[in-house]
Structure formats: C-alpha cells, structure tokens
Design an enzyme around this catalytic site. Structure first.
Site, PDB file in Angstrom:
ATOM      1  N   SER A  21      32.112  78.581  36.800  1.00  0.00           N
ATOM      2  CA  SER A  21      30.822  78.506  36.605  1.00  0.00           C
ATOM      3  C   SER A  21      30.156  79.916  35.920  1.00  0.00           C
ATOM      4  O   SER A  21      30.429  80.923  36.394  1.00  0.00           O
ATOM      5  CB  SER A  21      29.985  78.252  37.619  1.00  0.00           C
ATOM      6  OG  SER A  21      28.709  78.037  37.500  1.00  0.00           O
ATOM      7  N   ASN A  99      27.749  72.512  38.166  1.00  0.00           N
ATOM      8  CA  ASN A  99      27.555  73.338  39.333  1.00  0.00           C
ATOM      9  C   ASN A  99      25.988  73.303  39.337  1.00  0.00           C
ATOM     10  O   ASN A  99      25.245  73.177  38.519  1.00  0.00           O
ATOM     11  CB  ASN A  99      27.925  74.889  38.971  1.00  0.00           C
ATOM     12  CG  ASN A  99      27.523  75.683  40.024  1.00  0.00           C
ATOM     13  OD1 ASN A  99      26.435  75.792  40.383  1.00  0.00           O
ATOM     14  ND2 ASN A  99      28.517  76.332  40.569  1.00  0.00           N
ATOM     15  N   CYS A 130      24.484  82.624  44.916  1.00  0.00           N
ATOM     16  CA  CYS A 130      23.889  83.429  43.891  1.00  0.00           C
ATOM     17  C   CYS A 130      23.346  84.556  44.369  1.00  0.00           C
ATOM     18  O   CYS A 130      22.343  84.508  45.267  1.00  0.00           O
ATOM     19  CB  CYS A 130      23.034  82.792  42.845  1.00  0.00           C
ATOM     20  SG  CYS A 130      22.294  83.832  41.558  1.00  0.00           S
TER      21      CYS A 130
HETATM   22  O1  RRO Z   1      23.144  83.735  37.277  1.00  0.00           O
HETATM   23  C1  RRO Z   1      23.719  84.697  38.041  1.00  0.00           C
HETATM   24  O2  RRO Z   1      23.040  85.760  38.187  1.00  0.00           O
HETATM   25  C2  RRO Z   1      24.866  84.436  38.918  1.00  0.00           C
HETATM   26  C3  RRO Z   1      24.977  83.314  39.670  1.00  0.00           C
HETATM   27 BR1  RRO Z   1      24.046  81.835  39.521  1.00  0.00          BR
HETATM   28  C4  RRO Z   1      26.145  83.269  40.718  1.00  0.00           C
HETATM   29  O3  RRO Z   1      26.449  82.229  41.221  1.00  0.00           O
HETATM   30  N1  RRO Z   1      26.859  84.287  40.667  1.00  0.00           N
HETATM   31  C5  RRO Z   1      26.814  85.394  39.779  1.00  0.00           C
HETATM   32  O4  RRO Z   1      27.384  86.511  40.114  1.00  0.00           O
HETATM   33  N2  RRO Z   1      25.762  85.708  39.228  1.00  0.00           N
END
Ligand code: RRO
Length: 314
Positions: A21, A99, A130
C-alpha cells in the site's frame, strides 16, 4: 509444475509477491514496462471515507538505506475510487486488496461496506498503523483493545479476506497479532513503517514537515524479519511480510522467518517491476532447489537450539 500460489480465506493469489500500500497508487497507473498481471497482488493506497490532501511538504526525505515519509493518508476517498478506479481494475489478472484507513471504528466499517459488494476487491488490508495522522493510525494500532474491536466489527461485515496491518512501534507486536487473530482476522501484515526523524543541520529544520515520519526501505529489513519471526511463533494465521525487500533473496528470508507471502514497498520507487522480478527469482530458486511448492519455505528456517529472547515473551 512449480506451485507459486497461496490462499487466504478462499482467495488464491497467483504468487506470493504483492506490492505494498502507498507504493503502487491504486493499481491503475502501472508503468507500461511492468506486467502487473504477473504480481501475486496489488494493495491500494489507504482509502478513507472522504478525500484527504495529506500533510504539507516536504513529506519525503531520503535517509541511509531508506526513506522517511509523512504523506498523511492523502487519498482520493472511497467514492472516487469506486467511480474511477474500480472499472479499470476489473481487467487485472492479479488480486486486488483494498487498504482501508480511518479515524473511527464507524469510518472503517463504512468504507469496508462501500467496497465489499465489488467483486474486483478481493479482500481488505486494514491499516491500524499509519504513523503520520493525529486521529486513528497509531492511536488504534498501539492499543490492543482497539485492534480487537476494529477486527471484530469488520469481521461481522465481510466474508472476504481480512488482513490487519500492524505497526512495529510497540513493545511486543505478537500481542497485537494475537488480538487480531482472536477476533477473526484471516492474516496480518507485518510491518508498517517505524517512527523516525532526520534534521538538516544547516537549516536546523526537520527534513519532513511533521517532524517525525515513517521509516522504510532496506534500513528496516532486519527489524521486519525479527517481527515476522515473533508473530510466526505466536499465531496460526498467515503473515504477509513487509520491510525493505529489494530482491528475491530478501523475500526468501522473510518466507523462512515465517511469512506466507511478502509485499514490496519502497523499492517500487526505484524499480516498479521489482515485484515481478522478485516473484520470478523465488520461482527459479525453488526450481533449482527442487522445491515443488514455494509454501515449503514458509517458517522453514533451520531449527537451532533456541537462544531467542523473543520466545520468553510468548
Ligand atoms: O500516508 C502515510 O503517511 C502513511 C501511511 Br497511511 C502508512 O500506513 N504508513 C506510512 O508510512 N505512511
């Protein structure tokens, strides 16, 4: 014939290499040179109910053998995904996993319920990890009761594979895997990024706007393998290993530690066809070793007299 496939909750993936993702968009903008149909699966960028712009720039910084990100969950929102991306994904041969990220249990449920009717969405990876948002994210993923609650509520709402993506930013990740398993998760993804920080010594400013960010890339690979091994010792459900994979050799290490499949993340930014190459490399390695099913490698690390500290936690 070499068997490269693996199955989670009745859904079969053509091989054990997926793209992670946030590193492959929504799967529809694949560069022409990459044959995405040769991937085991594609995991979409995290989807929330409403579109999100994400965090201010700078939100990416290169570090030694890795990178920090603070994207802040920028995404197009679930409705635009349904309207504009799902029609394009329907022709894909590889399996698409959506996701989902959210700032409340209700939002997780609403996004999942919106996507569940679409056949092309084969399953769900739930982002409770996150590191870059104030609401949701780590406040869920570092709380076992919340991980259990989110898993329970989502399990009631779908029969499709439910994969919980865990954070390494806890003391014992296996406890979180157990919480997800006990509420009916079909698999866990191990690991999301580690909280990290970097400062530009000349400007004295942090190199990303939110001060801390998520560290990924080869720098985290040994940590990720240790987390996979810890979780493998604790749960029965499959583990999808993630963290710094750049080659088929790296992927085999994850399989031997206990991962049933792997995801390629940061390295997609260097080589978008890395996932295809890793899958081909694993296949050739197995053929050379007369292994008929890639699954034979899972957890097949050589048994050693145990000196592991991890086992005392389990
Ligand atoms: O979007 C982000 O800053 C991010 C997400 Br959603 C995540 O699950 N892991 C990450 O390192 N960055």
């Amino acid at each position: 014939m070499m068997n490269e496939t693996f199955t989670i909750a009745g859904v079969t993936f053509r091989n054990r290499v997926l793209v992670a993702s946030g590193t492959f968009g929504y799967g529809d903008e694949v560069p022409e040179l990459v044959d995405a149909d040769k991937l085991g699966g594609i995991v979409t960028k995290s989807l929330s109910m409403k579109p999100r712009d994400g965090n201010p720039a700078p939100r990416i910084a290169e570090t030694a053998s890795g990178m920090l990100n603070s994207i802040g969950l920028a995404n197009i929102g679930v409705q635009k995904f349904i309207d504009e991306k799902i029609p394009k994904l329907s022709s894909f041969a590889s399996t698409v996993i959506a996701n989902i990220a959210a700032s409340s249990v209700e939002e997780y449920c609403a996004v999942l319920e919106a996507l569940d009717p679409f056949k092309v969405v084969a399953g769900f990876e739930i982002n409770v990890s996150c590191p870059n948002v104030k609401e949701g994210g780590l406040s869920f993923g570092t709380d076992k009761v919340k991980v259990a609650l989110i898993t329970r509520e989502l399990r009631r709402r779908t029969k499709k594979p439910l994969i919980i993506k865990l954070t390494p930013n806890v003391t014992h990740i296996s406890e979180f895997a157990l919480a997800a398993e006990s509420e009916g998760a079909d698999a866990v993804s191990v690991i999301n990024t580690l909280i990290g920080m970097a400062i530009d010594i000349r400007t004295r400013k942090t190199r990303i706007s939110t001060i801390t960010g998520g560290l990924s890339g080869p720098a985290i690979k040994p940590i990720a393998i240790a987390k996979v091994y810890e979780v493998y010792r604790a749960v029965q459900i499959p583990i999808i290993g993630i963290g710094g994979i750049t080659s088929w050799e790296d992927a085999v290490e994850f399989l031997l530690a206990g991962a049933s499949a792997v995801q390629i993340g940061t390295y997609n930014f260097v080589d978008p066809s890395a996932g295809v190459k890793v899958a081909e490399g694993i296949k050739l390695f197995c053929e050379k070793q007369s292994i008929g099913n890639v699954g034979e490698l899972v957890g097949a690390m050589e048994a050693q007299r145990s000196l592991s500290v991890i086992e005392s936690w389990l």
